[in-house]
Design an enzyme around this catalytic site. Structure first.
Site: not given
Ligand code: FDA
Length: 366
Positions: A170, A174, A249, A280, A300, A348, A350
Protein backbone atom coordinates in the site's frame (compact mmCIF):
# COMPACT_ATOMS: atom_id res chain seq x y z
CA UNK A 1 21.49 -14.95 39.02
CA UNK A 2 22.95 -15.74 35.61
CA UNK A 3 25.98 -14.65 33.57
CA UNK A 4 24.53 -13.57 30.27
CA UNK A 5 26.46 -12.78 27.11
CA UNK A 6 24.86 -10.40 24.64
CA UNK A 7 26.20 -10.22 21.11
CA UNK A 8 25.69 -6.71 19.70
CA UNK A 9 25.38 -3.35 21.48
CA UNK A 10 22.64 -2.07 19.17
CA UNK A 11 19.21 -1.00 20.41
CA UNK A 12 18.04 -4.59 20.88
CA UNK A 13 21.10 -5.75 22.84
CA UNK A 14 21.18 -2.58 24.95
CA UNK A 15 17.53 -2.74 26.02
CA UNK A 16 17.89 -6.43 26.92
CA UNK A 17 21.12 -5.67 28.83
CA UNK A 18 19.47 -2.89 30.81
CA UNK A 19 16.50 -5.02 31.77
CA UNK A 20 18.61 -8.04 32.76
CA UNK A 21 20.99 -5.91 34.82
CA UNK A 22 18.01 -4.34 36.61
CA UNK A 23 16.92 -7.87 37.51
CA UNK A 24 20.32 -8.65 39.06
CA UNK A 25 21.90 -10.64 36.21
CA UNK A 26 25.51 -10.07 35.16
CA UNK A 27 25.72 -9.02 31.55
CA UNK A 28 28.68 -8.88 29.19
CA UNK A 29 28.09 -7.33 25.77
CA UNK A 30 30.50 -7.98 22.93
CA UNK A 31 30.33 -5.54 20.06
CA UNK A 32 32.46 -5.88 16.95
CA UNK A 33 32.34 -2.19 16.04
CA UNK A 34 34.31 0.45 17.94
CA UNK A 35 31.16 2.06 19.30
CA UNK A 36 27.87 1.22 20.99
CA UNK A 37 24.34 1.91 19.63
CA UNK A 38 24.54 -0.19 16.44
CA UNK A 39 22.82 1.46 13.51
CA UNK A 40 21.24 4.21 15.58
CA UNK A 41 24.72 5.52 16.46
CA UNK A 42 25.03 9.30 16.34
CA UNK A 43 28.35 11.12 16.38
CA UNK A 44 28.78 14.78 17.27
CA UNK A 45 30.37 16.81 14.47
CA UNK A 46 30.59 20.61 14.78
CA UNK A 47 28.05 20.43 17.61
CA UNK A 48 25.54 18.52 15.44
CA UNK A 49 24.38 14.95 16.14
CA UNK A 50 25.10 13.11 12.89
CA UNK A 51 23.15 9.90 12.22
CA UNK A 52 26.03 7.79 10.89
CA UNK A 53 23.96 4.89 9.52
CA UNK A 54 20.97 6.70 8.06
CA UNK A 55 18.33 9.06 9.41
CA UNK A 56 16.55 7.78 12.52
CA UNK A 57 13.29 9.30 13.68
CA UNK A 58 11.69 7.71 16.69
CA UNK A 59 7.94 7.21 16.26
CA UNK A 60 5.43 4.97 17.95
CA UNK A 61 1.79 4.64 18.92
CA UNK A 62 2.69 2.43 21.86
CA UNK A 63 2.44 4.55 25.01
CA UNK A 64 4.38 1.99 27.08
CA UNK A 65 7.35 2.13 24.69
CA UNK A 66 7.19 5.91 24.51
CA UNK A 67 7.31 6.12 28.31
CA UNK A 68 10.09 3.53 28.39
CA UNK A 69 12.47 5.55 26.18
CA UNK A 70 11.85 8.74 28.18
CA UNK A 71 13.84 7.15 31.04
CA UNK A 72 16.99 7.40 28.96
CA UNK A 73 16.51 10.60 26.96
CA UNK A 74 14.35 13.66 26.62
CA UNK A 75 12.81 13.83 23.14
CA UNK A 76 12.36 16.98 21.06
CA UNK A 77 9.28 17.84 19.00
CA UNK A 78 10.74 16.90 15.59
CA UNK A 79 8.06 15.83 13.11
CA UNK A 80 9.18 14.13 9.92
CA UNK A 81 8.04 16.09 6.86
CA UNK A 82 10.24 14.93 4.00
CA UNK A 83 10.36 16.69 0.66
CA UNK A 84 10.82 15.08 -2.74
CA UNK A 85 13.01 16.80 -5.32
CA UNK A 86 12.15 15.71 -8.87
CA UNK A 87 14.31 17.51 -11.44
CA UNK A 88 14.35 20.64 -9.26
CA UNK A 89 10.59 20.62 -8.56
CA UNK A 90 9.69 20.14 -4.88
CA UNK A 91 6.77 18.03 -3.63
CA UNK A 92 5.56 17.22 -0.13
CA UNK A 93 5.62 13.65 1.16
CA UNK A 94 3.78 11.53 2.06
CA UNK A 95 1.40 12.02 -0.89
CA UNK A 96 -1.19 14.47 0.40
CA UNK A 97 -3.28 17.42 -0.71
CA UNK A 98 -0.16 19.66 -0.83
CA UNK A 99 1.44 17.18 -3.25
CA UNK A 100 -1.72 16.94 -5.39
CA UNK A 101 -2.15 20.70 -5.48
CA UNK A 102 1.45 21.14 -6.67
CA UNK A 103 1.05 18.37 -9.29
CA UNK A 104 -2.33 19.21 -10.77
CA UNK A 105 -3.51 22.49 -9.24
CA UNK A 106 -6.44 20.65 -7.61
CA UNK A 107 -7.81 22.19 -4.42
CA UNK A 108 -10.38 19.78 -2.98
CA UNK A 109 -10.01 16.12 -1.99
CA UNK A 110 -12.72 15.12 -4.51
CA UNK A 111 -10.77 16.75 -7.34
CA UNK A 112 -7.61 14.88 -6.25
CA UNK A 113 -9.44 11.53 -6.03
CA UNK A 114 -10.95 12.04 -9.47
CA UNK A 115 -7.49 12.75 -10.94
CA UNK A 116 -5.98 9.61 -9.39
CA UNK A 117 -8.93 7.46 -10.52
CA UNK A 118 -8.61 8.78 -14.06
CA UNK A 119 -4.89 7.84 -14.13
CA UNK A 120 -5.33 4.30 -12.86
CA UNK A 121 -8.55 3.41 -14.70
CA UNK A 122 -6.74 1.26 -17.31
CA UNK A 123 -5.54 -1.11 -14.55
CA UNK A 124 -8.84 -1.33 -12.69
CA UNK A 125 -9.59 -5.02 -13.16
CA UNK A 126 -6.08 -6.31 -13.69
CA UNK A 127 -3.93 -8.17 -11.16
CA UNK A 128 -0.69 -6.12 -11.03
CA UNK A 129 2.09 -8.07 -12.78
CA UNK A 130 4.93 -6.05 -11.29
CA UNK A 131 5.74 -3.12 -9.00
CA UNK A 132 5.07 -0.54 -11.73
CA UNK A 133 1.51 -1.76 -12.28
CA UNK A 134 0.95 -2.09 -8.56
CA UNK A 135 2.07 1.52 -7.90
CA UNK A 136 0.01 2.95 -10.78
CA UNK A 137 -3.06 1.00 -9.64
CA UNK A 138 -2.68 2.63 -6.21
CA UNK A 139 -1.80 6.26 -7.06
CA UNK A 140 -1.96 6.78 -10.83
CA UNK A 141 0.69 7.58 -13.43
CA UNK A 142 1.89 11.10 -12.45
CA UNK A 143 2.80 10.26 -8.88
CA UNK A 144 4.37 7.00 -10.03
CA UNK A 145 6.48 8.64 -12.77
CA UNK A 146 7.71 11.57 -10.69
CA UNK A 147 7.86 10.35 -7.13
CA UNK A 148 8.09 6.56 -7.10
CA UNK A 149 9.70 5.16 -10.25
CA UNK A 150 13.26 6.55 -10.11
CA UNK A 151 13.52 6.35 -6.33
CA UNK A 152 12.42 2.71 -6.19
CA UNK A 153 14.69 1.72 -9.09
CA UNK A 154 17.65 3.23 -7.25
CA UNK A 155 16.67 1.54 -4.00
CA UNK A 156 16.41 -1.92 -5.50
CA UNK A 157 18.95 -1.63 -8.33
CA UNK A 158 16.53 -2.77 -11.03
CA UNK A 159 13.60 -1.36 -13.07
CA UNK A 160 10.17 -1.35 -11.41
CA UNK A 161 8.87 -3.57 -14.20
CA UNK A 162 11.29 -6.26 -12.96
CA UNK A 163 10.36 -5.92 -9.30
CA UNK A 164 7.56 -7.95 -7.73
CA UNK A 165 4.30 -6.17 -6.94
CA UNK A 166 4.32 -7.29 -3.29
CA UNK A 167 7.14 -4.85 -2.38
CA UNK A 168 4.49 -2.10 -2.39
CA UNK A 169 1.41 -3.43 -0.65
CA UNK A 170 0.00 0.00 0.00
CA UNK A 171 1.12 3.57 -0.42
CA UNK A 172 0.19 6.18 2.12
CA UNK A 173 -2.16 8.63 0.40
CA UNK A 174 -3.75 11.34 2.47
CA UNK A 175 -6.56 13.58 1.31
CA UNK A 176 -5.77 16.28 3.86
CA UNK A 177 -3.18 19.06 3.86
CA UNK A 178 -0.99 17.16 6.36
CA UNK A 179 2.74 16.72 5.68
CA UNK A 180 3.49 14.63 8.79
CA UNK A 181 5.04 11.43 7.43
CA UNK A 182 4.03 9.19 10.32
CA UNK A 183 0.54 8.44 11.58
CA UNK A 184 1.88 7.55 15.03
CA UNK A 185 0.78 9.26 18.23
CA UNK A 186 4.33 10.04 19.39
CA UNK A 187 7.47 11.07 17.55
CA UNK A 188 10.74 12.92 18.15
CA UNK A 189 14.52 12.77 18.33
CA UNK A 190 16.44 12.21 21.59
CA UNK A 191 18.06 15.48 22.65
CA UNK A 192 21.83 14.89 22.79
CA UNK A 193 21.66 12.00 20.29
CA UNK A 194 20.88 8.29 20.25
CA UNK A 195 24.38 7.32 21.41
CA UNK A 196 23.83 9.22 24.67
CA UNK A 197 20.48 7.44 25.07
CA UNK A 198 22.16 4.04 24.69
CA UNK A 199 24.99 5.10 27.03
CA UNK A 200 22.37 5.82 29.67
CA UNK A 201 20.79 2.38 29.14
CA UNK A 202 24.13 0.65 29.57
CA UNK A 203 25.21 2.71 32.59
CA UNK A 204 24.80 -0.04 35.19
CA UNK A 205 27.30 -1.77 37.47
CA UNK A 206 26.13 -5.21 36.26
CA UNK A 207 26.92 -4.42 32.59
CA UNK A 208 30.34 -4.75 30.94
CA UNK A 209 30.76 -3.71 27.30
CA UNK A 210 33.65 -5.01 25.21
CA UNK A 211 34.03 -3.08 21.96
CA UNK A 212 36.05 -4.24 18.94
CA UNK A 213 35.18 -7.81 19.87
CA UNK A 214 33.75 -10.12 17.24
CA UNK A 215 31.82 -12.96 18.84
CA UNK A 216 32.96 -15.41 16.15
CA UNK A 217 36.65 -14.72 16.81
CA UNK A 218 36.26 -16.05 20.40
CA UNK A 219 33.09 -18.11 20.14
CA UNK A 220 34.20 -21.15 22.15
CA UNK A 221 35.59 -19.16 25.12
CA UNK A 222 32.69 -16.74 25.22
CA UNK A 223 30.11 -19.54 25.08
CA UNK A 224 31.88 -21.48 27.85
CA UNK A 225 31.81 -18.45 30.17
CA UNK A 226 28.09 -17.69 29.74
CA UNK A 227 24.97 -19.34 31.18
CA UNK A 228 22.97 -18.01 28.25
CA UNK A 229 23.62 -16.04 25.05
CA UNK A 230 21.46 -13.38 23.47
CA UNK A 231 22.51 -13.04 19.87
CA UNK A 232 21.65 -9.98 17.76
CA UNK A 233 24.17 -10.62 14.97
CA UNK A 234 23.39 -12.33 11.65
CA UNK A 235 21.51 -15.59 12.05
CA UNK A 236 23.04 -17.16 8.91
CA UNK A 237 26.55 -16.41 10.16
CA UNK A 238 25.76 -18.06 13.51
CA UNK A 239 25.04 -21.27 11.63
CA UNK A 240 28.11 -20.85 9.44
CA UNK A 241 26.00 -20.08 6.34
CA UNK A 242 24.89 -23.72 6.18
CA UNK A 243 22.07 -22.92 3.75
CA UNK A 244 23.88 -20.04 2.03
CA UNK A 245 23.90 -16.31 2.91
CA UNK A 246 20.67 -14.39 3.39
CA UNK A 247 20.52 -11.45 0.97
CA UNK A 248 20.38 -7.77 1.92
CA UNK A 249 20.46 -4.38 0.23
CA UNK A 250 23.28 -2.17 1.37
CA UNK A 251 23.86 1.58 1.55
CA UNK A 252 26.82 3.91 1.30
CA UNK A 253 26.80 7.17 3.24
CA UNK A 254 28.80 10.21 2.20
CA UNK A 255 29.05 12.75 5.04
CA UNK A 256 30.13 16.37 4.41
CA UNK A 257 30.73 19.21 6.84
CA UNK A 258 30.03 22.50 5.06
CA UNK A 259 30.53 26.17 5.96
CA UNK A 260 26.90 27.08 5.42
CA UNK A 261 24.31 27.56 8.11
CA UNK A 262 21.36 26.08 6.24
CA UNK A 263 21.74 24.23 2.94
CA UNK A 264 18.39 22.62 2.14
CA UNK A 265 16.00 23.96 4.80
CA UNK A 266 14.71 20.49 5.72
CA UNK A 267 16.17 17.39 7.41
CA UNK A 268 15.18 14.92 4.67
CA UNK A 269 15.07 15.59 0.93
CA UNK A 270 14.45 12.60 -1.36
CA UNK A 271 15.79 12.69 -4.92
CA UNK A 272 13.23 10.83 -6.96
CA UNK A 273 14.74 11.10 -10.45
CA UNK A 274 16.89 8.15 -11.53
CA UNK A 275 19.57 10.44 -13.03
CA UNK A 276 20.64 11.47 -9.48
CA UNK A 277 22.67 8.58 -8.05
CA UNK A 278 21.71 9.05 -4.40
CA UNK A 279 18.23 8.57 -2.95
CA UNK A 280 18.29 11.29 -0.33
CA UNK A 281 20.25 14.04 1.36
CA UNK A 282 19.96 14.40 5.12
CA UNK A 283 20.77 17.75 6.76
CA UNK A 284 21.20 16.58 10.33
CA UNK A 285 20.92 19.88 12.21
CA UNK A 286 17.23 20.17 11.27
CA UNK A 287 16.48 17.06 13.35
CA UNK A 288 17.37 19.15 16.39
CA UNK A 289 16.50 22.69 15.25
CA UNK A 290 20.23 23.47 15.22
CA UNK A 291 21.55 27.01 14.81
CA UNK A 292 25.26 26.20 14.36
CA UNK A 293 27.37 28.18 11.87
CA UNK A 294 28.11 25.00 9.87
CA UNK A 295 26.05 22.09 8.66
CA UNK A 296 26.55 18.36 8.05
CA UNK A 297 24.96 16.74 5.01
CA UNK A 298 24.76 13.04 4.23
CA UNK A 299 24.09 11.60 0.80
CA UNK A 300 22.63 8.09 0.83
CA UNK A 301 23.57 5.78 -2.05
CA UNK A 302 21.84 2.38 -2.35
CA UNK A 303 24.23 -0.47 -3.04
CA UNK A 304 24.15 -4.10 -4.09
CA UNK A 305 25.13 -6.14 -1.02
CA UNK A 306 27.86 -8.75 -0.95
CA UNK A 307 28.81 -10.77 2.16
CA UNK A 308 31.16 -8.79 4.38
CA UNK A 309 29.53 -5.44 3.55
CA UNK A 310 27.26 -3.62 5.99
CA UNK A 311 23.81 -5.24 5.70
CA UNK A 312 20.85 -2.85 5.86
CA UNK A 313 17.58 -4.02 4.35
CA UNK A 314 16.66 -7.72 4.28
CA UNK A 315 15.44 -8.91 0.89
CA UNK A 316 12.28 -10.66 1.95
CA UNK A 317 11.60 -12.40 -1.34
CA UNK A 318 10.47 -16.00 -1.50
CA UNK A 319 13.95 -17.53 -1.74
CA UNK A 320 15.28 -15.66 1.29
CA UNK A 321 12.11 -16.17 3.31
CA UNK A 322 12.46 -19.93 2.82
CA UNK A 323 16.17 -19.76 3.68
CA UNK A 324 15.49 -17.76 6.83
CA UNK A 325 12.89 -20.32 7.90
CA UNK A 326 15.52 -23.05 7.56
CA UNK A 327 17.88 -21.11 9.81
CA UNK A 328 15.11 -20.28 12.25
CA UNK A 329 14.27 -23.97 12.57
CA UNK A 330 17.86 -24.60 13.67
CA UNK A 331 17.49 -22.11 16.54
CA UNK A 332 15.07 -24.47 18.26
CA UNK A 333 17.98 -26.84 19.00
CA UNK A 334 20.06 -24.00 20.48
CA UNK A 335 18.39 -23.81 23.87
CA UNK A 336 21.31 -21.80 25.32
CA UNK A 337 20.89 -19.04 22.72
CA UNK A 338 18.09 -16.53 22.12
CA UNK A 339 18.08 -14.82 18.72
CA UNK A 340 16.76 -11.29 18.33
CA UNK A 341 17.09 -7.88 16.69
CA UNK A 342 16.93 -7.06 13.02
CA UNK A 343 19.84 -9.34 12.02
CA UNK A 344 19.01 -12.20 14.38
CA UNK A 345 15.45 -12.39 13.02
CA UNK A 346 16.23 -11.16 9.48
CA UNK A 347 13.44 -8.61 9.57
CA UNK A 348 13.18 -4.86 9.06
CA UNK A 349 11.92 -3.42 12.33
CA UNK A 350 11.42 0.14 13.45
CA UNK A 351 13.01 1.11 16.74
CA UNK A 352 9.79 0.85 18.74
CA UNK A 353 9.29 -2.71 17.46
CA UNK A 354 12.86 -3.58 18.44
CA UNK A 355 12.28 -2.26 21.97
CA UNK A 356 9.06 -4.23 22.21
CA UNK A 357 10.91 -7.37 21.08
CA UNK A 358 13.76 -6.74 23.55
CA UNK A 359 11.43 -6.22 26.52
CA UNK A 360 9.64 -9.45 25.64
CA UNK A 361 12.99 -11.29 25.43
CA UNK A 362 14.18 -9.93 28.81
CA UNK A 363 10.95 -10.99 30.56
CA UNK A 364 11.98 -14.64 30.07
CA UNK A 365 14.87 -14.12 32.50
CA UNK A 366 12.95 -12.59 35.42
P1 FDA B 1 21.77 -3.15 15.04
O1 FDA B 1 22.28 -3.53 13.71
O2 FDA B 1 21.63 -1.72 15.35
O3 FDA B 1 22.70 -3.80 16.16
C1 FDA B 1 23.32 -5.06 16.03
C2 FDA B 1 24.73 -4.91 16.58
O4 FDA B 1 25.35 -6.21 16.62
C3 FDA B 1 25.62 -4.03 15.70
O5 FDA B 1 26.20 -3.02 16.48
C4 FDA B 1 26.65 -5.00 15.15
O6 FDA B 1 27.93 -4.41 14.98
C5 FDA B 1 26.70 -6.05 16.26
N1 FDA B 1 27.20 -7.36 15.80
C6 FDA B 1 26.76 -8.06 14.72
N2 FDA B 1 27.46 -9.21 14.62
C7 FDA B 1 28.33 -9.23 15.64
C8 FDA B 1 29.33 -10.15 16.05
N3 FDA B 1 29.60 -11.26 15.36
N4 FDA B 1 30.07 -9.87 17.17
C9 FDA B 1 29.84 -8.73 17.87
N5 FDA B 1 28.91 -7.80 17.51
C10 FDA B 1 28.17 -8.06 16.42
N6 FDA B 1 13.74 2.83 12.62
C11 FDA B 1 12.91 3.79 13.11
O7 FDA B 1 12.14 3.52 14.04
N7 FDA B 1 12.94 5.06 12.58
C12 FDA B 1 13.77 5.41 11.57
O8 FDA B 1 13.75 6.55 11.11
C13 FDA B 1 14.65 4.40 11.05
N8 FDA B 1 15.52 4.70 10.06
C14 FDA B 1 16.30 3.70 9.50
C15 FDA B 1 17.14 4.02 8.43
C16 FDA B 1 17.90 3.02 7.83
C17 FDA B 1 18.80 3.36 6.67
C18 FDA B 1 17.81 1.69 8.30
C19 FDA B 1 18.58 0.58 7.63
C20 FDA B 1 17.02 1.38 9.40
C21 FDA B 1 16.26 2.40 10.01
N9 FDA B 1 15.47 2.14 11.13
C22 FDA B 1 14.62 3.11 11.62
C23 FDA B 1 15.52 0.81 11.81
C24 FDA B 1 16.54 0.80 12.96
O9 FDA B 1 17.83 1.05 12.44
C25 FDA B 1 16.50 -0.56 13.68
O10 FDA B 1 15.23 -0.74 14.28
C26 FDA B 1 17.54 -0.74 14.79
O11 FDA B 1 18.78 -0.19 14.50
C27 FDA B 1 17.73 -2.25 15.06
O12 FDA B 1 18.55 -2.46 16.19
P2 FDA B 1 19.30 -3.85 16.39
O13 FDA B 1 19.95 -3.79 17.73
O14 FDA B 1 18.40 -4.97 16.10
O15 FDA B 1 20.40 -3.91 15.21
Amino acid sequence: MMNILIVGAGLFGSVVAHELAQNGHHVTIVEKRDHIAGNIYTKEIAGIQVHQYGAHIFHTSNQEIWKYVQQFAEFNRYTNMPIANYRGELYNLPFNMNTFNRLWGVVTPDEAKAKIDEQRAHLRNKKPANLEEQAISLVGTDIYERLIKGYTQKQWGRPCTQLPAFIIRRLPVRFTYDNNYFDDLYQGIPIGGYTKMIENMLDHSNITVELNTDFFAQKAELEAAADHIIFSGMIDQYFNYRYGPLAYRSLRFEHDLVDCENVQGNAVVNYTDSSVPYTRIIEHKHFEFGTQRQSVLTKEYPLEWTPGQEAYYPVNDQENTVRFKQYFDLTKEQTHVTFGGRLGLYRYCDMDQIIHQALHCARKFK
